[in-house]
Write an enzyme that holds these catalytic residues in place. Sequence first.
Site, PDB file in Angstrom:
ATOM      1  CE  LYS A  75       6.743 -13.214 -18.716  1.00  8.48           C
ATOM      2  NZ  LYS A  75       5.787 -13.893 -17.888  1.00  8.48           N
ATOM      3  CD  GLU A  97       6.224 -17.481 -17.329  1.00 11.26           C
ATOM      4  OE1 GLU A  97       5.320 -17.936 -18.051  1.00 11.26           O
ATOM      5  OE2 GLU A  97       6.251 -16.301 -16.940  1.00 11.26           O
ATOM      6  NE  ARG A 147       4.159   1.668  -1.598  1.00  8.97           N
ATOM      7  CZ  ARG A 147       5.256   0.947  -1.438  1.00  8.97           C
ATOM      8  NH1 ARG A 147       6.256   1.100  -2.275  1.00  8.97           N
ATOM      9  NH2 ARG A 147       5.369   0.090  -0.450  1.00  8.97           N
ATOM     10  CB  CYS A 191      -0.854   0.041   1.262  1.00 10.89           C
ATOM     11  SG  CYS A 191      -1.903  -1.396   1.478  1.00 10.89           S
ATOM     12  CD1 TRP A 247      -1.885  -5.473  -3.072  1.00 11.51           C
ATOM     13  CD2 TRP A 247      -2.826  -4.426  -4.794  1.00 11.51           C
ATOM     14  NE1 TRP A 247      -1.996  -6.379  -4.097  1.00 11.51           N
ATOM     15  CE2 TRP A 247      -2.560  -5.768  -5.163  1.00 11.51           C
ATOM     16  CE3 TRP A 247      -3.427  -3.580  -5.737  1.00 11.51           C
ATOM     17  CZ2 TRP A 247      -2.883  -6.255  -6.419  1.00 11.51           C
ATOM     18  CZ3 TRP A 247      -3.730  -4.086  -6.987  1.00 11.51           C
ATOM     19  CH2 TRP A 247      -3.468  -5.405  -7.312  1.00 11.51           C
ATOM     20  N   GLY A 293       1.695  -3.153   5.063  1.00 12.44           N
ATOM     21  CA  GLY A 293       2.328  -4.370   5.571  1.00 12.44           C
ATOM     22  C   GLY A 293       1.281  -5.385   5.960  1.00 12.44           C
TER      23      GLY A 293
HETATM   24  O1  M6R Z   1      -4.391 -12.327 -14.692  1.00 13.42           O
HETATM   25  P1  M6R Z   1      -4.108 -13.729 -15.166  1.00 13.42           P
HETATM   26  O2  M6R Z   1      -3.064 -14.397 -14.327  1.00 13.42           O
HETATM   27  O3  M6R Z   1      -5.315 -14.558 -15.311  1.00 13.42           O
HETATM   28  O4  M6R Z   1      -3.498 -13.539 -16.624  1.00 13.42           O
HETATM   29  C1  M6R Z   1      -3.259 -14.646 -17.439  1.00 13.42           C
HETATM   30  C2  M6R Z   1      -2.431 -14.275 -18.647  1.00 13.42           C
HETATM   31  O5  M6R Z   1      -3.110 -13.350 -19.448  1.00 13.42           O
HETATM   32  C3  M6R Z   1      -1.069 -13.693 -18.241  1.00 13.42           C
HETATM   33  O6  M6R Z   1      -0.377 -14.559 -17.406  1.00 13.42           O
HETATM   34  C4  M6R Z   1      -0.198 -13.412 -19.474  1.00 13.42           C
HETATM   35  O7  M6R Z   1       0.168 -14.617 -20.070  1.00 13.42           O
HETATM   36  C5  M6R Z   1       1.030 -12.596 -19.065  1.00 13.42           C
HETATM   37  N1  M6R Z   1       1.061 -11.351 -19.787  1.00 13.42           N
HETATM   38  C6  M6R Z   1       2.326 -13.262 -19.308  1.00 13.42           C
HETATM   39  O8  M6R Z   1       3.411 -12.483 -18.916  1.00 13.42           O
END
Ligand code: M6R
Length: 596
Positions: free
Chosen positions: A473, A469, A27, A2, A71, A98
């Site tokens: 990325k 993954e 935040r 937050c 948050w 926190g």
């Molecule tokens: O909010 P979510 O975790 O459901 O989103 C799922 C995907 O759209 C999300 O993980 C997307 O693949 C990312 N941009 C990857 O970096």
Amino acid sequence: MCGIVGYAGRRGAQPILLDCLKRLEYRGYDSAGIAIVGKELQLFKAKGEIAVLESTMPEMEGSVGIAHTRWATQGKPTTENAHPLTDCSRKVAIVHNGIISNFMELKEGLLRSGHTFSSETDTEVFAHLVEAELKDGLVDAVSKAIAKIEGTYAFAVVGEGHDEIVATRRESPLVVGLGEGENFLASDVTALLKYTNRMVYIRDGEVVRVTADSVDIFDSKGEKVSREAEKITWNLEDAEKGGYPHFMLKEIYEQPEAIHDSLLGRIEGEESEPFFQDNRFSNVKIVACGTSYHAGLVGKYIIEELARIPTTVQISSEYRYSPVARENPLVVLITQSGETADTLGAAREAKKRGNKTMSIANVVGSAITREVDYTIYTRAGPEIGVAATKTFTTQLVAMYLLAMELGAQNKTLTAQARRSMVGTLRNLPRAVQDVLNQARVIEALANKYSDARDMFFIGRSINYPIALEGALKTKEISYVHGEGYPAGELKHGPLALISKESPVVAIAVRDHTYEKMLGNISEVSARGSPVIAIGFEGDTELSKFADDVIRIREIPPIFSPVPIIVVLQLWAYYIAKARGCPIDKPRNIAKTVTVE
Ligand code: M6R
């Protein structure tokens, strides 16, 4: 995560607090509030972004005050749960960033001694603890109250009749900004740079009293501490990203803290805090999209290893249209945003099929959490970069916690094995920090290979989803065509694409698949592909097979996905940077996908 701000001066506090608060919206933004000490303590809160607070709040008089943008981690994002929170008499108001991990126990004690609560938050206990200790001034009361708190915090406190703000911190950031005839405080220098660039950083366990003309810092023994101010040279735009060039990099670096917060209060004692009491599930089905789907694939390995419960993983948009199986699984829906249309649709479908549902979400109160039977919240704080980073590693943390709970219920995880896992979980933030400390090495290698048009990522067993993954990325932010494969599958087709133009990133930690991985690395280098291997420190074998090696500190292999994905996040980031890509906002994709 937050944001908190405070002002003590001679000008009207309200517009200044609001202006500072807006710079902390990154935040958190599910609710906001403000408290100002005038003739009496005035307070106003609103659900939603700071703009909602701004457009609805009345004019408030007074030149000392605090404000907060939230948050949510404990208690839904509602007006009642928004900060500032008050004591019973509404004469003390506090803001908090926190998590108070022993709040249940404290709340029970306070209720027994007659205090009444008006929110579901962990934070409110602190207002009542200050109220109970308020005899010799705010500094004394705050010092006594923090002695009872476990967890992480930055608190700022104001009280009716006191023209001062008293603040304190443990593991959450807090900075005081020095002005002329006015002083400020905030979670982050970003909030204050428009007003001053002279900052005093408050340290863990210290209590600070801020008035218009003075800033007094006290250590944990109550002794006065003197500290020089530091001059900040960042401009406003840099400061918003904490000095990092992109939100993605900032969020990669926030992972030790995000993992630590996601574990807080959940691994103490012999048993994990139970997420649900129901142990009738003979199988688990994980449903998710994108990066969250990859967390699910890792989760399958962990659940099957620790709890011996058969687990299947399906992409949300496929699950909805798949045939209904006879088993009655626990359906686990992973979504950082909690708003992804495909995953929401899958949750509804699972309910329709009569299944129990659990979400693993980062946004408290998001749509999915209102639809499912149980939720495990990750506590990564807001993620702004489109590429998911800290929300992924905290989803993995949630998978370990869930698998440990299922393992304990199923009696497949011994108390000794659990203790050893808890020890490794506690060390995960350090393992991630070790990787971050190698960022320069990873950057140099990423630069070396950044011209490639295609890249392959290979791994086996629990690190096969990490290869997927890493590829996601890379393609998402650098537009390099990245493909993730289970290493043993290359020979069934993809080897045809391997050439000296296509670097292969190979995850080769010393586990039960290590020898086979070395064989797969040999297959690709024999065809001319440069190989960048990721392995454990002290593994001298690997450099005989690979062109370049990135080493991580040895960790039990079941936990290796966490530090390894951080290597690959940095890898993707630096490739995208070298290619001049718009890292935080890649073309054609949105942070939250609300269409099917
Ligand atoms: O909010 P979510 O975790 O459901 O989103 C799922 C995907 O759209 C999300 O993980 C997307 O693949 C990312 N941009 C990857 O970096």
